[in-house]
Design an enzyme around this catalytic site. Sequence first.
Site, short mmCIF file in Angstrom:
data_model
loop_
_atom_site.label_atom_id
_atom_site.label_comp_id
_atom_site.label_asym_id
_atom_site.label_seq_id
_atom_site.Cartn_x
_atom_site.Cartn_y
_atom_site.Cartn_z
N ARG A 102 0.86 -1.18 0.00
CA ARG A 102 0.00 0.00 0.00
C ARG A 102 0.89 1.23 0.00
O ARG A 102 1.67 1.44 0.92
CB ARG A 102 -0.91 0.00 1.23
CG ARG A 102 -1.86 1.18 1.36
CD ARG A 102 -2.70 1.01 2.62
NE ARG A 102 -3.70 2.06 2.77
CZ ARG A 102 -3.49 3.21 3.39
NH1 ARG A 102 -2.29 3.46 3.93
NH2 ARG A 102 -4.44 4.11 3.50
N SER B 279 -12.88 -4.00 0.16
CA SER B 279 -13.22 -3.33 1.40
C SER B 279 -14.73 -3.16 1.48
O SER B 279 -15.35 -2.61 0.57
CB SER B 279 -12.55 -1.95 1.47
OG SER B 279 -11.16 -2.07 1.61
N LYS C 141 -6.78 5.54 10.32
CA LYS C 141 -7.98 6.17 9.77
C LYS C 141 -8.95 6.46 10.92
O LYS C 141 -9.90 5.71 11.16
CB LYS C 141 -8.64 5.26 8.73
CG LYS C 141 -7.82 5.06 7.47
CD LYS C 141 -8.59 4.24 6.44
CE LYS C 141 -7.81 4.09 5.14
NZ LYS C 141 -8.58 3.33 4.12
#
Length: 208
Positions: A33, A102, A132
Amino acid sequence: MRGLYFVTPDRASGRIALVAAALRGGARIIQYRDKSGTGMAGLPEARELLALCRKAGALLLINDDIELCLAAGADGVHLGEDDAGIADARTRLGPNRVIGASCYNDLDRARRALAAGADYVAFGSVYPSPTKPAARRANPGLLRAARGELSAPICAIGGITPDNAAPIIAAGADMIAVIQAISEAPNPEAAARALQALFAQTAAHTTP
């Protein structure tokens, strides 16, 4: 698909070493990522990560980027709600690569993703996440409902640590995805080993 799932941090410094440590600790899936927008500039690093994963018998997935996945020869992609559609990704990647989706706190989204060709679905944040902080929350009840209905592997993500992962695995998660629990740990390999060990421990505690 079952076990520890390590998602690489955005910072590039030390990323290869962190993945190597996670794999030594038993991680079964690595997600590359990189939100810096480097795109194909990340190809050399993706290939280096793939070599590490092959040696460890683990999977390498690419976050969001189908083209990078194909160029690197990675095992698949993980897609969020703003990324390429699952059906389009399946067409482009073919039948043998892994596609993860997701699904946040939305069981219906998981149903649609699997119908479109996803191989696994991810729910979270299951705990408050420093990565997050505003992420939608998915509670253990949702994981149990998904486990009771879905035959595909289920991944849980968000705020998971060695201290709080066991209830999430017991609720039905086949995979636990972490970033900071490994990347910020004093000993990343030991942290990975502790997380991976919870799968065997939880199975032993729940077997009749």
